[in-house]
Motif scaffolding. Structure first.
Motif, PDB file in Angstrom:
ATOM      1  N   TYR A 160     -12.745  25.951 -31.890  1.00 56.12           N
ATOM      2  CA  TYR A 160     -14.003  26.327 -32.542  1.00 56.12           C
ATOM      3  C   TYR A 160     -14.510  25.302 -33.539  1.00 56.12           C
ATOM      4  CZ  TYR A 160     -15.137  30.839 -30.614  1.00 56.12           C
ATOM      5  OH  TYR A 160     -15.533  31.832 -29.762  1.00 56.12           O
ATOM      6  N   HIS A 161     -13.704  24.750 -34.381  1.00 51.18           N
ATOM      7  CA  HIS A 161     -14.220  23.869 -35.422  1.00 51.18           C
ATOM      8  C   HIS A 161     -13.744  22.439 -35.274  1.00 51.18           C
ATOM      9  CE1 HIS A 161     -15.727  27.463 -37.309  1.00 51.18           C
ATOM     10  NE2 HIS A 161     -14.518  27.994 -37.236  1.00 51.18           N
ATOM     11  N   GLN A 162     -12.950  22.147 -34.257  1.00 51.71           N
ATOM     12  CA  GLN A 162     -12.402  20.810 -34.102  1.00 51.71           C
ATOM     13  C   GLN A 162     -12.740  20.157 -32.760  1.00 51.71           C
ATOM     14  OE1 GLN A 162     -10.430  23.405 -35.343  1.00 51.71           O
ATOM     15  NE2 GLN A 162     -10.590  22.691 -37.441  1.00 51.71           N
ATOM     16  N   GLY A 163     -13.621  20.741 -31.977  1.00 51.17           N
ATOM     17  CA  GLY A 163     -14.032  20.110 -30.725  1.00 51.17           C
ATOM     18  C   GLY A 163     -13.067  20.355 -29.581  1.00 51.17           C
ATOM     19  N   GLN A 164     -13.057  19.417 -28.634  1.00 57.29           N
ATOM     20  CA  GLN A 164     -12.276  19.564 -27.402  1.00 57.29           C
ATOM     21  C   GLN A 164     -11.138  18.566 -27.353  1.00 57.29           C
ATOM     22  OE1 GLN A 164     -13.532  18.160 -23.282  1.00 57.29           O
ATOM     23  NE2 GLN A 164     -14.050  20.326 -23.171  1.00 57.29           N
ATOM     24  N   GLN A 165      -9.998  19.016 -26.832  1.00 59.52           N
ATOM     25  CA  GLN A 165      -8.858  18.148 -26.552  1.00 59.52           C
ATOM     26  C   GLN A 165      -8.460  18.361 -25.106  1.00 59.52           C
ATOM     27  OE1 GLN A 165      -6.598  18.834 -30.686  1.00 59.52           O
ATOM     28  NE2 GLN A 165      -5.583  17.424 -29.309  1.00 59.52           N
ATOM     29  N   SER A 166      -7.975  17.293 -24.470  1.00 58.19           N
ATOM     30  CA  SER A 166      -7.582  17.359 -23.059  1.00 58.19           C
ATOM     31  C   SER A 166      -6.135  16.943 -22.903  1.00 58.19           C
ATOM     32  CB  SER A 166      -8.471  16.445 -22.218  1.00 58.19           C
ATOM     33  OG  SER A 166      -9.804  16.854 -22.289  1.00 58.19           O
ATOM     34  N   ILE A 167      -5.513  17.490 -21.856  1.00 58.76           N
ATOM     35  CA  ILE A 167      -4.155  17.101 -21.512  1.00 58.76           C
ATOM     36  C   ILE A 167      -4.044  17.025 -19.995  1.00 58.76           C
ATOM     37  CG2 ILE A 167      -3.340  19.489 -21.600  1.00 58.76           C
ATOM     38  CD1 ILE A 167      -0.611  18.298 -22.555  1.00 58.76           C
ATOM     39  N   LEU A 168      -3.323  16.034 -19.514  1.00 54.91           N
ATOM     40  CA  LEU A 168      -3.090  15.844 -18.086  1.00 54.91           C
ATOM     41  C   LEU A 168      -2.109  16.897 -17.576  1.00 54.91           C
ATOM     42  CD1 LEU A 168      -3.468  13.935 -15.572  1.00 54.91           C
ATOM     43  CD2 LEU A 168      -1.391  12.786 -16.356  1.00 54.91           C
ATOM     44  N   ILE A 169      -2.464  17.541 -16.477  1.00 53.81           N
ATOM     45  CA  ILE A 169      -1.514  18.433 -15.791  1.00 53.81           C
ATOM     46  C   ILE A 169      -0.711  17.522 -14.867  1.00 53.81           C
ATOM     47  CG2 ILE A 169      -1.210  20.441 -14.298  1.00 53.81           C
ATOM     48  CD1 ILE A 169      -3.994  21.391 -15.191  1.00 53.81           C
ATOM     49  N   SER A 170       0.430  17.113 -15.338  1.00 54.63           N
ATOM     50  CA  SER A 170       1.206  16.101 -14.612  1.00 54.63           C
ATOM     51  C   SER A 170       2.044  16.734 -13.507  1.00 54.63           C
ATOM     52  CB  SER A 170       2.108  15.332 -15.576  1.00 54.63           C
ATOM     53  OG  SER A 170       3.101  16.186 -16.076  1.00 54.63           O
ATOM     54  N   ARG A 171       2.398  15.914 -12.566  1.00 59.48           N
ATOM     55  CA  ARG A 171       3.249  16.373 -11.461  1.00 59.48           C
ATOM     56  C   ARG A 171       4.651  16.724 -11.954  1.00 59.48           C
ATOM     57  NH1 ARG A 171      -0.473  12.968  -9.477  1.00 59.48           N
ATOM     58  NH2 ARG A 171      -1.404  13.428  -7.450  1.00 59.48           N
ATOM     59  N   SER A 172       5.062  16.127 -13.058  1.00 58.32           N
ATOM     60  CA  SER A 172       6.401  16.401 -13.578  1.00 58.32           C
ATOM     61  C   SER A 172       6.533  17.826 -14.127  1.00 58.32           C
ATOM     62  CB  SER A 172       6.764  15.387 -14.662  1.00 58.32           C
ATOM     63  OG  SER A 172       5.880  15.500 -15.758  1.00 58.32           O
ATOM     64  N   SER A 173       5.406  18.503 -14.408  1.00 52.78           N
ATOM     65  CA  SER A 173       5.474  19.885 -14.897  1.00 52.78           C
ATOM     66  C   SER A 173       5.633  20.897 -13.764  1.00 52.78           C
ATOM     67  CB  SER A 173       4.220  20.224 -15.716  1.00 52.78           C
ATOM     68  OG  SER A 173       3.077  20.263 -14.900  1.00 52.78           O
ATOM     69  N   GLU A 174       5.508  20.421 -12.526  1.00 55.05           N
ATOM     70  CA  GLU A 174       5.655  21.305 -11.366  1.00 55.05           C
ATOM     71  C   GLU A 174       7.096  21.258 -10.877  1.00 55.05           C
ATOM     72  OE1 GLU A 174       2.633  20.776  -8.302  1.00 55.05           O
ATOM     73  OE2 GLU A 174       1.463  19.638  -9.765  1.00 55.05           O
ATOM     74  N   PRO A 175       7.684  22.417 -10.575  1.00 56.31           N
ATOM     75  CA  PRO A 175       9.048  22.396 -10.028  1.00 56.31           C
ATOM     76  C   PRO A 175       9.042  21.764  -8.637  1.00 56.31           C
ATOM     77  CG  PRO A 175       8.154  24.618  -9.959  1.00 56.31           C
ATOM     78  CD  PRO A 175       7.147  23.755 -10.671  1.00 56.31           C
ATOM     79  N   SER A 176      10.068  20.995  -8.369  1.00 55.93           N
ATOM     80  CA  SER A 176      10.135  20.382  -7.036  1.00 55.93           C
ATOM     81  C   SER A 176      10.628  21.425  -6.046  1.00 55.93           C
ATOM     82  CB  SER A 176      11.078  19.174  -7.043  1.00 55.93           C
ATOM     83  OG  SER A 176      12.367  19.566  -7.443  1.00 55.93           O
ATOM     84  N   LEU A 177       9.893  21.545  -4.946  1.00 56.69           N
ATOM     85  CA  LEU A 177      10.226  22.525  -3.909  1.00 56.69           C
ATOM     86  C   LEU A 177      10.529  21.791  -2.615  1.00 56.69           C
ATOM     87  CD1 LEU A 177       7.358  25.098  -4.494  1.00 56.69           C
ATOM     88  CD2 LEU A 177       9.716  25.326  -5.200  1.00 56.69           C
ATOM     89  N   SER A 178      11.506  22.289  -1.884  1.00 55.67           N
ATOM     90  CA  SER A 178      11.739  21.756  -0.552  1.00 55.67           C
ATOM     91  C   SER A 178      10.621  22.234   0.360  1.00 55.67           C
ATOM     92  CB  SER A 178      13.103  22.214  -0.028  1.00 55.67           C
ATOM     93  OG  SER A 178      13.089  23.611   0.147  1.00 55.67           O
ATOM     94  N   SER A 179      10.460  21.606   1.500  1.00 56.82           N
ATOM     95  CA  SER A 179       9.373  21.997   2.397  1.00 56.82           C
ATOM     96  C   SER A 179       9.528  23.432   2.884  1.00 56.82           C
ATOM     97  CB  SER A 179       9.300  21.035   3.584  1.00 56.82           C
ATOM     98  OG  SER A 179      10.531  21.043   4.274  1.00 56.82           O
ATOM     99  N   SER A 180      10.765  23.910   3.015  1.00 56.39           N
ATOM    100  CA  SER A 180      10.939  25.294   3.456  1.00 56.39           C
ATOM    101  C   SER A 180      10.495  26.265   2.364  1.00 56.39           C
ATOM    102  CB  SER A 180      12.397  25.558   3.831  1.00 56.39           C
ATOM    103  OG  SER A 180      13.239  25.387   2.704  1.00 56.39           O
ATOM    104  N   SER A 181      10.733  25.911   1.089  1.00 58.90           N
ATOM    105  CA  SER A 181      10.281  26.770  -0.003  1.00 58.90           C
ATOM    106  C   SER A 181       8.770  26.779  -0.085  1.00 58.90           C
ATOM    107  CB  SER A 181      10.857  26.277  -1.338  1.00 58.90           C
ATOM    108  OG  SER A 181      12.250  26.374  -1.327  1.00 58.90           O
TER     109      SER A 181
END
Length: 193
Positions: A160-181
């Motif tokens: 509200y009083h400090q504007g906008q901040q952005s953050i990258l949704i990185s691939r490292s935040s996603e759990p690694s899944l095997s192709s079957s999962s």
């Protein structure tokens, strides 16, 4: 001459203290976890013509955001948006799911419910030196393949009083899944029109 030097010395000490104890950023943003849920919806047509059914691909991104207040003032969360840039440069911008829409989405797509956690809501206040953490639910009209091969995806937090901040949704935040999962997580949803 001595009073002038003393004034400069006091001014220098005051500036040094102000720089030392004033944070360089309003808030620290971090994404601790991201889960994606692809939904493939087939809309049945009224006729028996082959190929008359229509399909739609949607991707729900459930990302857990942590916000640490570095100011000596409270922060008020105004809005969450996200921008996805695909491998071919196409951009999709979306607003995060509103508080009143969660129940309808979970009813329409029950596979999302077990992946969800407590949401981080708009209008949340974060006290100085404190933090807030919760899920932000995003919807993009793309396939998981488009998401997996994206150039970038940014989550934008409007304060509200400090504007906008952005953050990258990185691939490292996603759990690694095997192709079957991944195949098990591919959800099918049918809707008769």
């Amino acid at each position: 001459m001595a009073p002038v030097l003393l004034a400069f010395l006091i001014l220098g000490i005051t500036l040094a203290l102000a720089i030392r104890y004033t944070p360089h950023r309003t808030a620290d943003l971090s994404i601790t976890r991201t889960v994606v849920c692809p939904i493939h919806t087939v809309f049945k047509g009224d006729t028996i013509v082959v190929g008359h059914d229509q399909a739609q691909d949607d991707l729900y991104v459930l990302t857990t955001l942590r916000i640490d207040d570095r100011l000596h003032l409270p922060l008020f969360l105004k809005d969450f948006t996200a921008t996805l840039t695909t491998a071919d440069g196409q951009e999709f911008t979306t607003n995060a799911t509103e508080k009143d829409d969660f129940a309808n989405i979970y009813t329409s797509f029950p596979a999302l419910k077990p992946l969800a956690s407590e949401p981080l809501l708009r209008e949340t206040m974060i006290n100085p030196g404190q933090s807030a953490e919760g899920m932000v639910l995003l919807h993009f009209p793309v396939t998981q393949d488009v998401w997996d091969h994206r150039r970038t995806a940014y989550l934008n937090v409007d304060l509200y009083h400090q504007g906008q901040q952005s953050i990258l949704i990185s691939r490292s935040s996603e759990p690694s899944l095997s192709s079957s999962s991944k195949d098990k997580n591919q959800n099918k949803h049918k809707d008769d029109n």
